[in-house]
Design a protein around this motif. Structure first.
Motif, short mmCIF file in Angstrom:
data_model
loop_
_atom_site.label_atom_id
_atom_site.label_comp_id
_atom_site.label_asym_id
_atom_site.label_seq_id
_atom_site.Cartn_x
_atom_site.Cartn_y
_atom_site.Cartn_z
N PHE A 58 0.86 -1.12 0.02
CA PHE A 58 0.03 0.16 -0.11
C PHE A 58 0.97 1.27 -0.02
O PHE A 58 0.48 2.44 -0.51
N ALA A 61 1.87 1.60 -3.65
CA ALA A 61 0.73 2.03 -4.49
C ALA A 61 0.32 3.66 -4.17
O ALA A 61 0.20 4.21 -5.20
N ARG A 62 0.68 3.82 -2.88
CA ARG A 62 0.21 5.36 -2.67
C ARG A 62 1.24 6.15 -3.44
O ARG A 62 0.94 7.35 -4.12
N PRO A 72 -5.76 3.29 -13.06
CA PRO A 72 -5.76 3.71 -11.78
C PRO A 72 -5.98 2.55 -10.61
O PRO A 72 -6.35 1.61 -11.05
N ILE A 73 -5.49 3.19 -9.51
CA ILE A 73 -5.80 2.29 -8.20
C ILE A 73 -6.75 2.96 -7.48
O ILE A 73 -7.05 4.10 -7.44
N GLN A 74 -7.63 1.84 -7.20
CA GLN A 74 -9.03 2.18 -6.77
C GLN A 74 -9.02 1.83 -5.12
O GLN A 74 -9.29 0.79 -4.82
N LEU A 75 -8.98 3.03 -4.52
CA LEU A 75 -8.80 2.77 -2.90
C LEU A 75 -10.26 2.89 -2.43
O LEU A 75 -10.81 4.05 -3.16
N PRO A 76 -10.72 2.58 -1.23
CA PRO A 76 -11.91 2.97 -0.65
C PRO A 76 -11.79 4.37 -0.14
O PRO A 76 -10.51 4.92 0.10
N SER A 78 -14.55 6.11 1.69
CA SER A 78 -15.46 6.50 2.60
C SER A 78 -14.57 6.40 4.05
O SER A 78 -13.52 5.68 4.10
N ARG A 79 -14.77 7.52 4.82
CA ARG A 79 -13.92 7.62 6.08
C ARG A 79 -14.88 7.66 7.30
O ARG A 79 -14.50 7.83 8.66
N VAL A 80 -16.28 7.54 7.00
CA VAL A 80 -17.01 7.91 8.13
C VAL A 80 -17.17 6.51 9.05
O VAL A 80 -17.18 5.25 8.44
N ILE A 81 -17.32 6.72 10.41
CA ILE A 81 -17.44 5.43 11.06
C ILE A 81 -18.97 5.55 11.71
O ILE A 81 -19.31 6.34 12.53
#
Lengths: 141, 143
Positions: A58, A61-62, A72-76, A78-81
């Protein structure tokens, strides 16, 4: 086409890892979760091994921002808990504790010809299909 | 708490984990995708054209892994003592739970923790805890 071959290879290697680590042995998983009984902590080392390589991957990848194919690298994102995350994970843990099987090992068990594995995976697919239907219903309202 | 030393296999577990890490790295760096099994399988039900092939290929790889293993070696012991009825209930809960929670042991546990996602840390702690509690209830309180 090349992406399909990479996915096939990755699935094969992933499955070999699950078999080698015994993550695909439900009795082993249940002894790992049984911390108040006769506890077998082996599977903590699976996470350790996987995350050590994963962190490298990772980070790379970053830094690169794209794959070695140039896509493109598809990362999630969403950051909400939220409630969905917590309640969903809560339920998943209950199912995992009941059977000692999570989705990856379930599929590997199907490959061994295990009828138990097939029953688990069929029910899991049904659960996922129900989720999709409920999501569509919610989106329409 | 007593540790079951006779069944303790840290070396194999670590090696197997690293192989899982390599598979994750392959999919990420060559195909740009996260190796989260519940997401890969669940995404099939969205029926998006052009997004199905790699998912089916990855799942096929997982299912074929025991076959590939058996070309070289005997499979290690696999023991399931859970009844079909309980397996069906467990599978249903796992299917629903992993989709609502956006991930399972691989997506949150391996990939999420590897990229230090707080969301995945919360999810992993949550499912590990309920997994432990469920086994405790079944083995020591009810059983």
């Amino acid at each position: 086409m090349i992406t399909i071959l990479i996915a096939l290879l990755s699935g094969l290697v992933f499955g070999i890892g699950l078999i080698l680590s015994q993550m695909a042995n439900p009795a082993k998983v249940l002894s790992f979760l049984d911390i108040t009984g006769s506890w077998d902590p082996s599977l903590a080392f699976v996470m350790l091994g996987a995350i050590s390589i994963g962190m490298l991957a990772f980070t790379l990848a970053r830094r690169r921002g794209q794959t070695y194919q140039g896509s493109p690298i598809q990362l999630p994102t969403s950051r909400v808990i939220d409630k969905r995350l917590v309640l969903g994970s809560l339920a998943f843990g209950i199912g995992w504790g009941l059977a000692g099987i999570c989705p990856g090992p379930g599929l590997v068990l199907v490959g061994t010809g295990s009828l138990h594995g097939m029953v688990f995976v069929a029910a899991m697919l049904l659960g996922m299909a129900i989720f999709e239907l409920l999501e569509r219903y919610r989106a329409r309202k | 708490m007593t540790i079951d030393w006779t069944h303790f296999t840290p070396g194999l577990a670590l090696a197997g984990g690293m192989v899982i890490g390599i598979a994750t790295a392959l999919l990420l760096l060559l195909a740009g995708r996260i190796a989260g099994i519940s997401g890969i399988v669940g995404g099939l039900f969205k029926l998006h054209k052009g997004d199905m092939g790699w998912r089916i290929a990855f799942i096929t790889g997982l299912i074929l892994a025991p076959w590939l293993w058996q070309l070289f070696n005997k499979l290690p012991p696999i023991q399931i003592d859970t009844s079909y009825a309980v397996l069906a209930i467990a599978g249903l809960i796992v299917g629903l739970g992993t989709r609502y929670g956006s991930g399972c042991t691989s997506g949150h546990g391996v990939c999420g923790l590897s990229r230090m996602s707080p969301r995945s840390a919360v999810a992993t702690l949550t499912f590990m805890s309920t997994g432990v509690v469920t086994v405790y209830l079944i083995r020591h309180l009810l059983g």
